[in-house]
Motif scaffolding. Structure first.
Motif, PDB file in Angstrom:
ATOM      1  N   GLY A 129      54.327 -39.996  52.872  1.00 42.50           N
ATOM      2  CA  GLY A 129      53.619 -41.043  52.061  1.00 42.50           C
ATOM      3  C   GLY A 129      52.184 -40.970  52.591  1.00 42.50           C
ATOM      4  N   ARG A 130      52.078 -40.639  53.828  1.00 40.04           N
ATOM      5  CA  ARG A 130      50.551 -40.577  54.189  1.00 40.04           C
ATOM      6  C   ARG A 130      49.916 -39.416  53.556  1.00 40.04           C
ATOM      7  NH1 ARG A 130      49.007 -42.541  59.111  1.00 40.04           N
ATOM      8  NH2 ARG A 130      46.998 -42.152  58.158  1.00 40.04           N
ATOM      9  N   LEU A 180      45.803 -38.645  46.879  1.00 41.72           N
ATOM     10  CA  LEU A 180      45.395 -39.285  46.026  1.00 41.72           C
ATOM     11  C   LEU A 180      43.988 -39.809  46.228  1.00 41.72           C
ATOM     12  CD1 LEU A 180      48.445 -41.462  45.334  1.00 41.72           C
ATOM     13  CD2 LEU A 180      47.751 -39.749  43.962  1.00 41.72           C
ATOM     14  N   HIS A 181      43.694 -39.942  47.410  1.00 43.41           N
ATOM     15  CA  HIS A 181      42.138 -40.318  47.859  1.00 43.41           C
ATOM     16  C   HIS A 181      41.174 -39.168  48.031  1.00 43.41           C
ATOM     17  CE1 HIS A 181      38.985 -42.598  50.092  1.00 43.41           C
ATOM     18  NE2 HIS A 181      39.054 -41.441  50.861  1.00 43.41           N
ATOM     19  N   ALA A 223      45.007 -46.378  57.743  1.00 40.98           N
ATOM     20  CA  ALA A 223      46.326 -46.730  57.240  1.00 40.98           C
ATOM     21  C   ALA A 223      46.983 -48.034  58.049  1.00 40.98           C
ATOM     22  CB  ALA A 223      47.132 -45.468  57.471  1.00 40.98           C
ATOM     23  N   ASP A 251      49.174 -40.052  49.976  1.00 47.60           N
ATOM     24  CA  ASP A 251      47.965 -41.270  50.142  1.00 47.60           C
ATOM     25  C   ASP A 251      46.695 -40.376  50.006  1.00 47.60           C
ATOM     26  OD1 ASP A 251      49.656 -43.255  49.393  1.00 47.60           O
ATOM     27  OD2 ASP A 251      49.700 -43.955  51.549  1.00 47.60           O
TER      28      ASP A 251
END
Length: 382
Positions: free
Chosen positions: A340-341, A347-348, A238, A344
């Motif tokens: 947020g992390r 989503l990954h 990140a 992400d």
């Protein structure tokens, strides 16, 4: 006709060494890695280094489907201390199979396959012959495949549960760190000496930067652990956090407050000066002029002390409120960073786990279809 014993497993399970050791223990039995059309007992070899992956399970189930009876062997138990965990895993995955810990080619000492050889002999004596045993083994393999398929489909659910747990753990960590930071610097502000507000501001900004980076590092570690538990690829690195910049404590005009403080201090000092002058005059009448001067000096000193102390208390109160505002903003930023992390990561990892689950499910569905076709053929014959 000599009974055939098929030893099957992944290349890392030590199948060749296990075949050689069983041939010495069971000279009356044809122990082989290939096996013919008719197999009396299948020995399923699993390495103690880790539980079998889906490709290993496919090899084991194909071998079990060809045999009248099945015995499991957890190999290389002399070299891996966590072999009991592997034994528990495969026993749960294939509860109908007897699993025996073995070491066919130890680095030190003699091979330990006596228990496995006894289990194979028992299976040879008790193994039913013909198509009835074949149907029984096929049904057992089909049940194991159905369980594996259900486990593969639960990957997305495991991801959501894992992310929810990480969100709770990281949120609790940020709350505790921010609360500790607020308590620490409020105590510093309460004891702040004169003209040191700038040093307190610099210290708080440095501590806030360190906290943000520490939270980000902890997020990296926990997400890496989650991906490892799920068997998913590691997340991309990140970008470093953009630490917010906070303004200093607000500066407001204190003209009215300073005037009021001076007026009160002057009145207080005048009262002290008059009282001190009278006391000195009573004690030393011949020094009345000097006594009045000493009282005036004392009054001026007390007035200055009162004004400076009031300004110091005001500065401490301003810094204390600023500390609370900064820590509150910092906690909000840390919570947003965590959210947020984790988004992400979802989503990954979500598409990766979904694609892997679909691939494994398709493979298992194909194997189940083959077993169903063979079962239908055997039922027609019977």
């Amino acid at each position: 006709m000599t009974d055939a014993v098929l030893v099957a497993g992944a290349p890392s399970a030590g199948v060749t060494s296990l075949v050689a050791a069983l041939r010495e223990r069971l000279p009356e039995v044809d122990v082989t890695e290939e096996g013919g059309a008719e197999v009396a007992v299948a020995v399923l070899a699993v390495s103690a280094v880790a539980p079998p992956v889906p490709s290993d399970c496919a090899v084991l189930e194909a071998a079990a489907a060809r045999a009248n009876a099945v015995v499991g062997a957890v190999t290389k138990v002399d070299a891996h201390r966590r072999w009991r965990e592997v034994l528990a895993e495969v026993s749960t995955r294939y509860p109908d199979v007897q699993w025996v810990p073995t070491c066919a080619a130890p680095h030190l000492g003699a091979p330990d396959v006596a228990a496995l050889a006894d289990a194979v002999r028992t299976a040879l004596r008790a193994a039913p012959a013909g198509e009835v045993a074949r149907i029984r083994n096929l049904r057992s393999c089909r049940s194991a495949l159905v369980r594996e398929q259900r486990s593969a489909r639960s990957g997305s659910s495991a991801l959501r549960i894992g992310l929810h747990r990480e969100r709770l753990a990281l949120g609790r960590y940020t709350r505790e760190r921010c609360a500790g930071l607020r308590t620490e610097f409020r105590a510093v502000a309460a004891e702040m000496p004169r003209r040191s507000a700038d040093r307190v501001q610099e210290s708080l900004r440095a501590a806030a930067d360190a906290l943000v980076r520490d939270v980000d590092t902890r997020i990296d570690h926990r997400l890496a652990d989650l991906a490892d538990r799920l068997g998913a690829p590691a997340l991309d690195q990140a970008p470093p956090p953009v630490v917010p910049q906070w303004d200093g404590p607000p500066t407001v005009s204190r003209r009215a407050e300073r005037g009021l403080t001076l007026a009160l201090g002057a009145g207080f000092g005048l009262g002290i000066a008059v009282a001190a002058g009278r006391v000195f005059a009573a004690l030393a009448p011949w020094l009345s002029v000097g006594a009045q001067a000493a009282g005036a000096v004392l009054g001026v000193l007390l007035t200055g002390w009162l004004v400076s102390t009031r300004e110091l208390m005001h500065d401490r109160a301003v810094v204390d409120r600023w500390v609370c505002d900064v820590v509150g903003t910092l906690r909000g930023y840390a919570d947003d960073r965590v959210a947020g992390r984790l988004l992400d990561a979802e989503l990954h990892l979500g598409p990766v786990l979904a694609a892997r689950a679909a691939e494994e499910s398709d493979g298992v569905t194909h194997r189940i279809a083959l077993i169903d076709a063979e079962l239908r053929t055997l039922r027609r014959r019977s």
